[in-house]
Design a protein around this motif. Structure first.
Motif, PDB file in Angstrom:
ATOM      1  N   LEU A 298       0.868  -1.177   0.000  1.00  0.00           N
ATOM      2  CA  LEU A 298       0.000   0.000   0.000  1.00  0.00           C
ATOM      3  C   LEU A 298       0.902   1.223   0.000  1.00  0.00           C
ATOM      4  CD1 LEU A 298      -2.459  -1.003   2.876  1.00  0.00           C
ATOM      5  CD2 LEU A 298      -2.754  -1.381   0.423  1.00  0.00           C
ATOM      6  N   THR A 299       0.654   2.135  -0.904  1.00  0.00           N
ATOM      7  CA  THR A 299       1.433   3.367  -0.965  1.00  0.00           C
ATOM      8  C   THR A 299       0.471   4.544  -0.889  1.00  0.00           C
ATOM      9  OG1 THR A 299       3.048   2.251  -2.377  1.00  0.00           O
ATOM     10  CG2 THR A 299       3.181   4.645  -2.241  1.00  0.00           C
ATOM     11  N   ALA A 300       0.640   5.352   0.147  1.00  0.00           N
ATOM     12  CA  ALA A 300      -0.227   6.510   0.352  1.00  0.00           C
ATOM     13  C   ALA A 300       0.265   7.670  -0.491  1.00  0.00           C
ATOM     14  CB  ALA A 300      -0.232   6.906   1.825  1.00  0.00           C
ATOM     15  N   GLY A 301      -0.683   8.331  -1.139  1.00  0.00           N
ATOM     16  CA  GLY A 301      -0.367   9.526  -1.914  1.00  0.00           C
ATOM     17  C   GLY A 301      -1.243  10.671  -1.453  1.00  0.00           C
ATOM     18  N   ALA A 302      -0.936  11.853  -1.908  1.00  0.00           N
ATOM     19  CA  ALA A 302      -1.713  13.024  -1.503  1.00  0.00           C
ATOM     20  C   ALA A 302      -3.179  12.891  -1.894  1.00  0.00           C
ATOM     21  CB  ALA A 302      -1.119  14.284  -2.121  1.00  0.00           C
ATOM     22  N   GLY A 303      -3.451  12.268  -3.046  1.00  0.00           N
ATOM     23  CA  GLY A 303      -4.830  12.175  -3.518  1.00  0.00           C
ATOM     24  C   GLY A 303      -5.488  10.833  -3.309  1.00  0.00           C
ATOM     25  N   GLY A 304      -4.760   9.863  -2.774  1.00  0.00           N
ATOM     26  CA  GLY A 304      -5.366   8.551  -2.592  1.00  0.00           C
ATOM     27  C   GLY A 304      -4.356   7.475  -2.257  1.00  0.00           C
ATOM     28  N   LEU A 305      -4.620   6.301  -2.766  1.00  0.00           N
ATOM     29  CA  LEU A 305      -3.862   5.126  -2.362  1.00  0.00           C
ATOM     30  C   LEU A 305      -3.626   4.209  -3.548  1.00  0.00           C
ATOM     31  CD1 LEU A 305      -2.967   3.579   0.335  1.00  0.00           C
ATOM     32  CD2 LEU A 305      -5.045   2.276  -0.035  1.00  0.00           C
ATOM     33  N   ARG A 306      -2.429   3.638  -3.618  1.00  0.00           N
ATOM     34  CA  ARG A 306      -2.115   2.621  -4.610  1.00  0.00           C
ATOM     35  C   ARG A 306      -1.991   1.293  -3.876  1.00  0.00           C
ATOM     36  NH1 ARG A 306       0.165   2.340  -9.951  1.00  0.00           N
ATOM     37  NH2 ARG A 306       1.363   0.431 -10.229  1.00  0.00           N
ATOM     38  N   ILE A 307      -2.696   0.302  -4.395  1.00  0.00           N
ATOM     39  CA  ILE A 307      -2.705  -1.050  -3.844  1.00  0.00           C
ATOM     40  C   ILE A 307      -2.016  -1.947  -4.855  1.00  0.00           C
ATOM     41  CG2 ILE A 307      -4.172  -2.970  -3.110  1.00  0.00           C
ATOM     42  CD1 ILE A 307      -6.429  -0.668  -2.943  1.00  0.00           C
ATOM     43  N   GLU A 308      -1.056  -2.744  -4.406  1.00  0.00           N
ATOM     44  CA  GLU A 308      -0.382  -3.693  -5.282  1.00  0.00           C
ATOM     45  C   GLU A 308      -0.378  -5.061  -4.628  1.00  0.00           C
ATOM     46  OE1 GLU A 308       3.568  -2.252  -5.997  1.00  0.00           O
ATOM     47  OE2 GLU A 308       2.866  -0.474  -7.070  1.00  0.00           O
ATOM     48  N   VAL A 309      -0.754  -6.075  -5.389  1.00  0.00           N
ATOM     49  CA  VAL A 309      -0.665  -7.452  -4.929  1.00  0.00           C
ATOM     50  C   VAL A 309       0.179  -8.207  -5.951  1.00  0.00           C
ATOM     51  CG1 VAL A 309      -1.921  -9.579  -4.401  1.00  0.00           C
ATOM     52  CG2 VAL A 309      -2.863  -7.366  -3.699  1.00  0.00           C
ATOM     53  N   SER A 310       1.273  -8.785  -5.475  1.00  0.00           N
ATOM     54  CA  SER A 310       2.211  -9.482  -6.354  1.00  0.00           C
ATOM     55  C   SER A 310       2.203 -10.970  -6.047  1.00  0.00           C
ATOM     56  CB  SER A 310       3.625  -8.937  -6.148  1.00  0.00           C
ATOM     57  OG  SER A 310       3.668  -7.557  -6.407  1.00  0.00           O
ATOM     58  N   ASP A 311       2.275 -11.773  -7.109  1.00  0.00           N
ATOM     59  CA  ASP A 311       2.382 -13.216  -6.941  1.00  0.00           C
ATOM     60  C   ASP A 311       3.513 -13.729  -7.819  1.00  0.00           C
ATOM     61  OD1 ASP A 311       1.358 -14.088  -9.591  1.00  0.00           O
ATOM     62  OD2 ASP A 311      -0.562 -13.343  -8.876  1.00  0.00           O
ATOM     63  N   ALA A 312       3.788 -15.008  -7.740  1.00  0.00           N
ATOM     64  CA  ALA A 312       4.947 -15.587  -8.421  1.00  0.00           C
ATOM     65  C   ALA A 312       4.636 -16.163  -9.799  1.00  0.00           C
ATOM     66  CB  ALA A 312       5.561 -16.677  -7.533  1.00  0.00           C
ATOM     67  N   ARG A 313       3.445 -15.991 -10.294  1.00  0.00           N
ATOM     68  CA  ARG A 313       3.057 -16.614 -11.553  1.00  0.00           C
ATOM     69  C   ARG A 313       2.774 -15.553 -12.606  1.00  0.00           C
ATOM     70  NH1 ARG A 313      -0.963 -21.706 -11.853  1.00  0.00           N
ATOM     71  NH2 ARG A 313      -0.240 -22.439 -13.861  1.00  0.00           N
ATOM     72  N   GLY A 314       3.761 -15.290 -13.451  1.00  0.00           N
ATOM     73  CA  GLY A 314       3.644 -14.211 -14.420  1.00  0.00           C
ATOM     74  C   GLY A 314       2.871 -14.548 -15.669  1.00  0.00           C
ATOM     75  N   GLU A 315       2.729 -15.839 -15.991  1.00  0.00           N
ATOM     76  CA  GLU A 315       2.076 -16.191 -17.257  1.00  0.00           C
ATOM     77  C   GLU A 315       0.560 -16.110 -17.197  1.00  0.00           C
ATOM     78  OE1 GLU A 315       2.187 -20.143 -15.073  1.00  0.00           O
ATOM     79  OE2 GLU A 315       3.474 -18.406 -15.215  1.00  0.00           O
ATOM     80  N   ARG A 316      -0.013 -15.979 -16.028  1.00  0.00           N
ATOM     81  CA  ARG A 316      -1.470 -15.885 -15.913  1.00  0.00           C
ATOM     82  C   ARG A 316      -1.842 -14.458 -15.577  1.00  0.00           C
ATOM     83  NH1 ARG A 316      -4.215 -20.867 -13.094  1.00  0.00           N
ATOM     84  NH2 ARG A 316      -5.884 -20.097 -14.389  1.00  0.00           N
ATOM     85  N   ARG A 317      -2.154 -13.692 -16.601  1.00  0.00           N
ATOM     86  CA  ARG A 317      -2.498 -12.285 -16.439  1.00  0.00           C
ATOM     87  C   ARG A 317      -4.012 -12.121 -16.323  1.00  0.00           C
ATOM     88  NH1 ARG A 317       1.540  -8.812 -17.587  1.00  0.00           N
ATOM     89  NH2 ARG A 317       0.160  -7.204 -18.379  1.00  0.00           N
ATOM     90  N   PRO A 318      -4.460 -11.364 -15.331  1.00  0.00           N
ATOM     91  CA  PRO A 318      -5.910 -11.203 -15.142  1.00  0.00           C
ATOM     92  C   PRO A 318      -6.538 -10.286 -16.172  1.00  0.00           C
ATOM     93  CG  PRO A 318      -4.732  -9.858 -13.578  1.00  0.00           C
ATOM     94  CD  PRO A 318      -3.684 -10.656 -14.333  1.00  0.00           C
ATOM     95  N   GLU A 319      -7.733 -10.643 -16.562  1.00  0.00           N
ATOM     96  CA  GLU A 319      -8.563  -9.815 -17.427  1.00  0.00           C
ATOM     97  C   GLU A 319      -9.999 -10.010 -16.990  1.00  0.00           C
ATOM     98  OE1 GLU A 319      -8.025 -10.831 -21.509  1.00  0.00           O
ATOM     99  OE2 GLU A 319      -5.848 -10.754 -21.359  1.00  0.00           O
ATOM    100  N   PRO A 320     -10.757  -8.931 -16.900  1.00  0.00           N
ATOM    101  CA  PRO A 320     -12.161  -9.120 -16.562  1.00  0.00           C
ATOM    102  C   PRO A 320     -12.860  -9.888 -17.684  1.00  0.00           C
ATOM    103  CG  PRO A 320     -11.648  -6.779 -16.822  1.00  0.00           C
ATOM    104  CD  PRO A 320     -10.404  -7.542 -17.084  1.00  0.00           C
ATOM    105  N   ARG A 321     -13.584 -10.909 -17.313  1.00  0.00           N
ATOM    106  CA  ARG A 321     -14.330 -11.700 -18.301  1.00  0.00           C
ATOM    107  C   ARG A 321     -15.786 -11.288 -18.259  1.00  0.00           C
ATOM    108  NH1 ARG A 321     -13.342 -17.077 -15.774  1.00  0.00           N
ATOM    109  NH2 ARG A 321     -12.166 -15.967 -14.243  1.00  0.00           N
ATOM    110  N   PRO A 322     -16.481 -11.496 -19.362  1.00  0.00           N
ATOM    111  CA  PRO A 322     -17.919 -11.198 -19.331  1.00  0.00           C
ATOM    112  C   PRO A 322     -18.594 -12.026 -18.238  1.00  0.00           C
ATOM    113  CG  PRO A 322     -17.186 -11.722 -21.561  1.00  0.00           C
ATOM    114  CD  PRO A 322     -16.033 -12.008 -20.643  1.00  0.00           C
ATOM    115  N   GLN A 323     -19.503 -11.402 -17.536  1.00  0.00           N
ATOM    116  CA  GLN A 323     -20.205 -12.116 -16.476  1.00  0.00           C
ATOM    117  C   GLN A 323     -21.190 -13.103 -17.075  1.00  0.00           C
ATOM    118  OE1 GLN A 323     -21.861  -9.475 -13.603  1.00  0.00           O
ATOM    119  NE2 GLN A 323     -19.913  -8.532 -13.145  1.00  0.00           N
ATOM    120  N   VAL A 324     -21.192 -14.294 -16.513  1.00  0.00           N
ATOM    121  CA  VAL A 324     -22.100 -15.342 -16.952  1.00  0.00           C
ATOM    122  C   VAL A 324     -23.222 -15.439 -15.925  1.00  0.00           C
ATOM    123  CG1 VAL A 324     -22.317 -17.795 -17.461  1.00  0.00           C
ATOM    124  CG2 VAL A 324     -20.210 -16.577 -18.075  1.00  0.00           C
ATOM    125  N   ALA A 325     -24.449 -15.393 -16.389  1.00  0.00           N
ATOM    126  CA  ALA A 325     -25.594 -15.484 -15.474  1.00  0.00           C
ATOM    127  C   ALA A 325     -25.515 -16.769 -14.672  1.00  0.00           C
ATOM    128  CB  ALA A 325     -26.893 -15.431 -16.264  1.00  0.00           C
TER     129      ALA A 325
END
Length: 142
Positions: free
Chosen positions: A75-102
């Motif tokens: 977590l890095t505090a800035g004057a206007g807000g906050l940056r959140i970073e979560v790091s893991d060890a698996r670089g080949e699986r990049r997240p992308e929002p998928r269409p929601q399935v009912a």
């Protein structure tokens, strides 16, 4: 209610076990750290950060898991807000929002992050990847 971060430039970094317990602890410590920085529990920013940390950490555990490796929260505090970073060890699986399935019970996490954060993205690391999100102090979305 004042949600100004009082320590612009301050940083919190912690590693957690890649387990559901690690996810819960990351979320709890994130809102505790915000409270220490002057963002009270239950404020809009605190609640948004709790959801974002929980979703990004859960993704790191489920999709970024490498046996014997932890995930990291920054977590890095800035004057206007906050940056959140979560790091893991698996670089080949990049997240992308998928269409929601009912009727689907999963796959909604990145949609929540997208809705709550002013912006978010993915950055490569030497080992793994970092998924980050930025929240504004006066409200999450632009």
């Amino acid at each position: 209610m004042n949600t100004e971060i009082t320590l612009a430039g301050a940083e919190f970094v912690q590693r957690f076990t890649a387990t559901r317990r690690g996810v819960r602890l990351a979320r709890r410590l994130a809102v505790h750290q915000l409270d220490e920085w002057g963002v009270p529990y239950g404020s809009e920013l605190s609640d948004d950060v709790a959801v974002i940390v929980a979703e990004l950490a859960a993704n790191a555990v489920v999709h970024g898991y490498v046996p014997g490796r932890d995930f990291e929260l920054r977590l890095t505090a800035g004057a206007g807000g906050l940056r959140i970073e979560v790091s893991d060890a698996r670089g080949e699986r990049r997240p992308e929002p998928r269409p929601q399935v009912a009727g689907s019970e999963s796959g909604h996490g990145l949609h929540l992050v997208e809705a709550l954060a002013a912006k978010w993205g993915v950055a490569e690391r030497v080992v793994g990847k970092t998924v980050w999100a930025e929240c504004r102090a006066g409200g999450s979305a632009p």
